[in-house]
Design a protein around this motif. Structure first.
Motif, PDB file in Angstrom:
ATOM      1  N   ASP A 166     -17.093  -5.154 -49.275  1.00  0.00           N
ATOM      2  CA  ASP A 166     -16.745  -5.934 -47.659  1.00  0.00           C
ATOM      3  C   ASP A 166     -16.796  -7.164 -48.181  1.00  0.00           C
ATOM      4  O   ASP A 166     -17.424  -8.089 -48.062  1.00  0.00           O
ATOM      5  CB  ASP A 166     -18.217  -5.458 -46.843  1.00  0.00           C
ATOM      6  N   ASN A 167     -15.188  -7.397 -48.453  1.00  0.00           N
ATOM      7  CA  ASN A 167     -14.843  -8.776 -48.476  1.00  0.00           C
ATOM      8  C   ASN A 167     -14.680  -9.541 -46.923  1.00  0.00           C
ATOM      9  O   ASN A 167     -14.529 -10.902 -46.892  1.00  0.00           O
ATOM     10  CB  ASN A 167     -13.505  -8.783 -49.250  1.00  0.00           C
ATOM     11  N   CYS A 168     -15.005  -9.010 -46.042  1.00  0.00           N
ATOM     12  CA  CYS A 168     -14.687  -9.524 -44.439  1.00  0.00           C
ATOM     13  C   CYS A 168     -16.124  -9.558 -43.950  1.00  0.00           C
ATOM     14  O   CYS A 168     -16.278 -10.784 -43.605  1.00  0.00           O
ATOM     15  CB  CYS A 168     -14.014  -8.435 -43.609  1.00  0.00           C
ATOM     16  N   GLY A 169     -17.091  -8.631 -43.966  1.00  0.00           N
ATOM     17  CA  GLY A 169     -18.312  -9.027 -43.717  1.00  0.00           C
ATOM     18  C   GLY A 169     -18.316  -9.102 -41.965  1.00  0.00           C
ATOM     19  O   GLY A 169     -19.481  -9.766 -41.501  1.00  0.00           O
ATOM     20  N   SER A 170     -17.460  -8.588 -41.144  1.00  0.00           N
ATOM     21  CA  SER A 170     -17.452  -8.394 -39.777  1.00  0.00           C
ATOM     22  C   SER A 170     -18.387  -7.431 -39.172  1.00  0.00           C
ATOM     23  O   SER A 170     -18.896  -6.603 -40.082  1.00  0.00           O
ATOM     24  CB  SER A 170     -15.987  -8.391 -39.385  1.00  0.00           C
ATOM     25  N   ARG A 171     -18.469  -7.454 -37.935  1.00  0.00           N
ATOM     26  CA  ARG A 171     -19.283  -6.432 -37.262  1.00  0.00           C
ATOM     27  C   ARG A 171     -18.604  -4.905 -37.412  1.00  0.00           C
ATOM     28  O   ARG A 171     -19.074  -4.110 -37.602  1.00  0.00           O
ATOM     29  CB  ARG A 171     -19.280  -6.813 -35.756  1.00  0.00           C
ATOM     30  N   HIS A 172     -17.283  -5.049 -37.485  1.00  0.00           N
ATOM     31  CA  HIS A 172     -16.283  -3.888 -37.549  1.00  0.00           C
ATOM     32  C   HIS A 172     -16.620  -3.113 -38.840  1.00  0.00           C
ATOM     33  O   HIS A 172     -16.784  -1.821 -39.107  1.00  0.00           O
ATOM     34  CB  HIS A 172     -14.730  -4.091 -37.229  1.00  0.00           C
ATOM     35  N   SER A 173     -16.494  -4.125 -39.915  1.00  0.00           N
ATOM     36  CA  SER A 173     -16.550  -3.522 -41.155  1.00  0.00           C
ATOM     37  C   SER A 173     -17.823  -2.989 -41.549  1.00  0.00           C
ATOM     38  O   SER A 173     -17.970  -1.947 -42.144  1.00  0.00           O
ATOM     39  CB  SER A 173     -16.121  -4.727 -42.171  1.00  0.00           C
ATOM     40  N   GLY A 174     -18.719  -3.473 -41.040  1.00  0.00           N
ATOM     41  CA  GLY A 174     -20.299  -3.164 -41.021  1.00  0.00           C
ATOM     42  C   GLY A 174     -20.335  -1.824 -40.473  1.00  0.00           C
ATOM     43  O   GLY A 174     -21.039  -0.924 -41.012  1.00  0.00           O
TER      44      GLY A 174
END
Lengths: 322, 432
Positions: free
Chosen positions: B58-66
């Motif tokens: 997870d290179n983004c670490g956003s709520r949606h990626s979680g």
């Protein structure tokens, strides 16, 4: 009084006639010996009586009543001790008897009494709780026997019940058959052992190729046998044989066999039967005279015993059967 | 009532026949256990070595990626693990520690934020428009893993849509239509006012539960996560009845052997001489196996329940007629075979072949749905198939179709009667 009448029954399998126009009767309270070589039709006949097979033709009458394969009148009064063992090896002797007793409608105290009687009669009381598969061959035979008489049959059919048993068990089983006869049970006893049949049978039926050969009491049957004279002598055998054949009262003379370097043996078939109770001394004197004239010395003269085995071989021949 | 005596005798003999008991009771349990262990389900134990092991970077670490990762972790049969970097993913893929990997790019959240339902669906073509590339997600797999990659692609896309669609829909005037299309909620009115749904979303930190339907989906997903310890594990809903049916028909060779034993022991002649009818004989020889079959099925379902947490369906009483009819048809077939075979070798050759072949044709070895259509049709000529159909309906449907189960039971009964009638006729014929 006839308990069972077998009237001109016929049965064939795929064109092979196993039983052909066979008739005989079993009288109440007797032991009837059923004799015949292998393939004579004994087992087929017993299977028809037991209701396992339907005859192609002919009729069975039990207590003067015609019966069919599904008739209950004979089924419930018939006990069968088959040629092969017919017991459950994974049940105990007691369980085997209980099962077969219940099949014949025995229940409760009556069943217990009959099991006790059968165990006692077959000498298995002490081993009643053992699995049948742990029994010796003789014990299995006795259990097989006990299963057949559990329900107090009026007619008991035994098909070679003593095959493969030790002399003690055989004697025990034969004693049982005698006791049953004394108790009024009618027995049809098929066996290859002539001395057994001779020992226990009141009457004998001999069948071969599915047909009746002869029947009657042992006295009647053995009485029909011609007397054989067994002659041992020294001298020239061939001329003597020819001269002996010419004697009146001699039916046939077997070719002499050499016993030792000088001794010969021959069997002279006379025209005299055992039942005629005739005086053989005249005939024997003539035989000795002829031998002397031929410069032969008679070493011994004996007569053959009349027994069932000899009768059986006389009537069914010596040819090997498959 | 001679059949009762024969029944009692045969039950005694069967109980003493350890080999038969092993085949009828222990063997199916062992089979189910082995398969249970293979799939890591025994006693709720969950094996890390799942069908697919996915690594996620997870290179983004956003709520949606979680959310996407959470949803993937909730999928049964897939072991999803977080991996720190792309390099580690590539190393683990080459070491075969991972089956495939998902890389969520840094630009994921920015792409998702501007995503509208029109970007996701091509309404005019009625097809999905969006790809993972559009939201900066990549799927990596081992070399020669094209099929795995394709499957993972679809799974990740589905999880992504579940995670981002509610927010996207909220931003769009076509929110309710898309949600209906995605979730199949046809009862929802297309022009339903949505004034209060925004507050729902706001009050719930998880956008997935923005609507009642989504709420239910999320709840189910949560439950599925631990379904190996809950009743109704789908693996065993199929596995246990399949092996129950297959082993019910293992009675056929054992019945055949029982008749042969009776014949060889000479006791069959004695039974036929006894003052009992042919019906008594047939019933007496058949009922013990019916009893054993019923006991076998009951034991296997109990076994499945206690060890694997399988469910007996929403209406467990429906299992009774299915078990009974299956056992009847098995004993009917057993009776027919018993009258046809003459030797132990024939039982081994013909009866075992028949039992295994019919099990294979009918779908005992694999779910019936996996069978080609033509095989599914052919399999209807076997009692096994009807039994499996009935079990499937009773065990997997929330509201079982009783008529369908009744029809299957009727066909099974017809099998039983027909097979037994042939057997009786053959037995009667063979008396001569």
């Amino acid at each position: 009084m006839n308990l069972l009448e077998v009237d001109r029954i016929r049965k064939s399998f795929n064109g092979h006639v196993a039983v052909n126009d066979l008739s005989f009767e079993i009288r109440a309270g007797e032991v009837l010996g059923l004799l015949g070589p292998n393939g004579a039709g004994k087992t087929t006949t017993m299977s028809i009586i037991a209701g396992l097979l339907t005859p192609d033709d002919g009729q069975l009458r039990y207590r003067d009543e015609a019966i069919t394969r599904t008739s209950k009148s004979l089924q419930s009064e018939l006990g069968v001790v088959p040629q092969d063992l017919a017991i459950y090896p994974d049940l105990t002797a007691h369980e085997n008897l209980t099962f077969f007793g219940r099949l014949y409608g025995l229940r409760g105290q009556q069943l217990d009494q009959r099991i006790k009687f059968a165990l006692d009669r077959s000498g298995l009381t002490a081993n009643a709780a053992r699995l049948a598969k742990t029994f010796s061959g003789g014990m299995k035979r006795r259990l097989n026997f006990a299963c057949g008489l559990l329900h107090e049959p009026k007619l008991l059919m035994l098909d070679e019940p003593t095959v493969g048993v030790d002399p003690q068990s055989r004697a025990y089983l034969l004693d049982c058959v005698r006791q049953l006869r004394d108790d009024g049970v009618t027995v049809l006893y098929a066996s290859h052992y002539m001395e057994e049949v001779e020992d226990i049978s009141d009457r004998v039926v001999i069948i071969d190729h599915g047909q009746l050969v002869t029947s009657g009491t042992q006295e009647e049957l053995l009485g029909k046998l011609p007397i054989d004279i067994r002659l041992r002598f020294t001298g020239d055998a061939l001329p003597l044989t020819a001269s002996l054949s010419a004697i009146e009262g001699v039916a046939a003379v077997e070719p002499p066999t050499q016993n030792a370097t000088t001794d010969f043996m021959t069997v002279i078939r006379t025209k005299v039967t055992a039942s005629e109770n005739a005086d053989l001394s005249g005939l024997l004197g003539e035989i000795v005279n002829v031998a002397t004239k031929r410069n032969c010395s008679v070493l011994s003269v004996t007569t053959n015993d009349s027994n069932l085995e000899r009768l059986f071989l006389e009537l069914t021949g010596r040819r090997l059967r498959d | 009532m001679g059949f009762l005596e024969i029944t009692r005798k045969d039950l005694t003999l069967l109980v003493r026949d350890r080999r038969a008991l092993v085949v009828l009771l222990l063997l199916p349990m062992a089979f189910i256990c082995i398969l249970g262990l293979s799939t890591g389900r025994l006693l709720g134990w969950r094996n890390d070595n799942q069908l697919l092991k996915l690594g996620v970077v997870d290179n983004c670490g956003s709520r949606h990626s979680g959310l996407i990762i959470e949803r993937m972790q909730a999928i049964d049969g897939i072991n999803t693990v977080r991996v720190a970097s792309l390099a580690q993913v590539e190393e683990q893929l080459s070491d075969r520690d991972l089956t495939a990997a998902v890389v969520i790019g840094e630009r994921f959240e920015s792409k998702v934020e501007i995503l509208s339902p029109r970007d996701i669906f091509d309404v005019s073509e009625a097809r999905m428009k969006i790809t993972l590339d559009d939201v900066d997600i990549r799927v990596l797999s081992r070399p020669a893993g094209a099929m795995v990659q394709s499957i993972v692609d679809q799974l990740v896309l589905f999880c992504t849509l579940q995670a981002v669609l509610p927010d996207s829909a909220r931003r769009s005037e076509v929110k309710s239509k898309v949600a209906d299309l995605l979730l199949g909620n046809s009862s929802t009115e297309p022009d339903e006012p949505d004034s209060d749904e925004g507050s729902d979303t706001e009050s719930n930190p998880n956008p997935a539960v923005a609507t009642g339907k989504l709420d239910k989906t999320a709840e189910n997903d949560t439950n599925n996560k631990d379904d190996s310890t809950e009743p109704g594990n789908p693996v065993y809903q199929t596995l246990v009845p399949a092996y129950t049916v297959m082993f019910a028909f293992f009675l056929v060779p054992i019945m055949g052997r029982s008749f042969i034993a009776e014949r060889e022991l000479g006791t069959l002649r004695r039974l036929r001489i006894a003052p009992i009818s042919a019906v008594d004989l047939v019933l007496g020889k058949t009922i013990p196996f019916l009893v054993i079959s019923l006991a076998q099925s009951a034991a296997l379902f109990l076994f499945g329940r206690l060890l694997f947490g399988m469910s007996w369906g929403s209406q467990p009483w429906l299992l009774f007629p299915i078990v009974a009819c299956t056992s009847l048809s098995a004993t009917g077939m057993g009776l027919l075979i018993a009258t046809l075979v003459r030797t132990d070798s024939q039982v081994s050759a013909y009866a075992n072949f028949l039992v295994i072949t019919l099990a294979g044709i009918s779908g005992c070895f694999m779910p019936r749905d996996w069978l080609p259509e033509v095989m599914q049709t052919v399999s209807l000529g076997t009692p096994h198939a009807w039994s499996l159909i009935a079990y499937h309906e009773a065990l997997t449907s929330q509201a079982p179709d009783v008529a369908e189960i009744a029809q299957a039971c009727g066909v099974l009964s017809l099998f039983a009667v027909t097979l037994a009638a042939f057997g009786c006729w053959k037995m009667q014929y063979s008396r001569d």
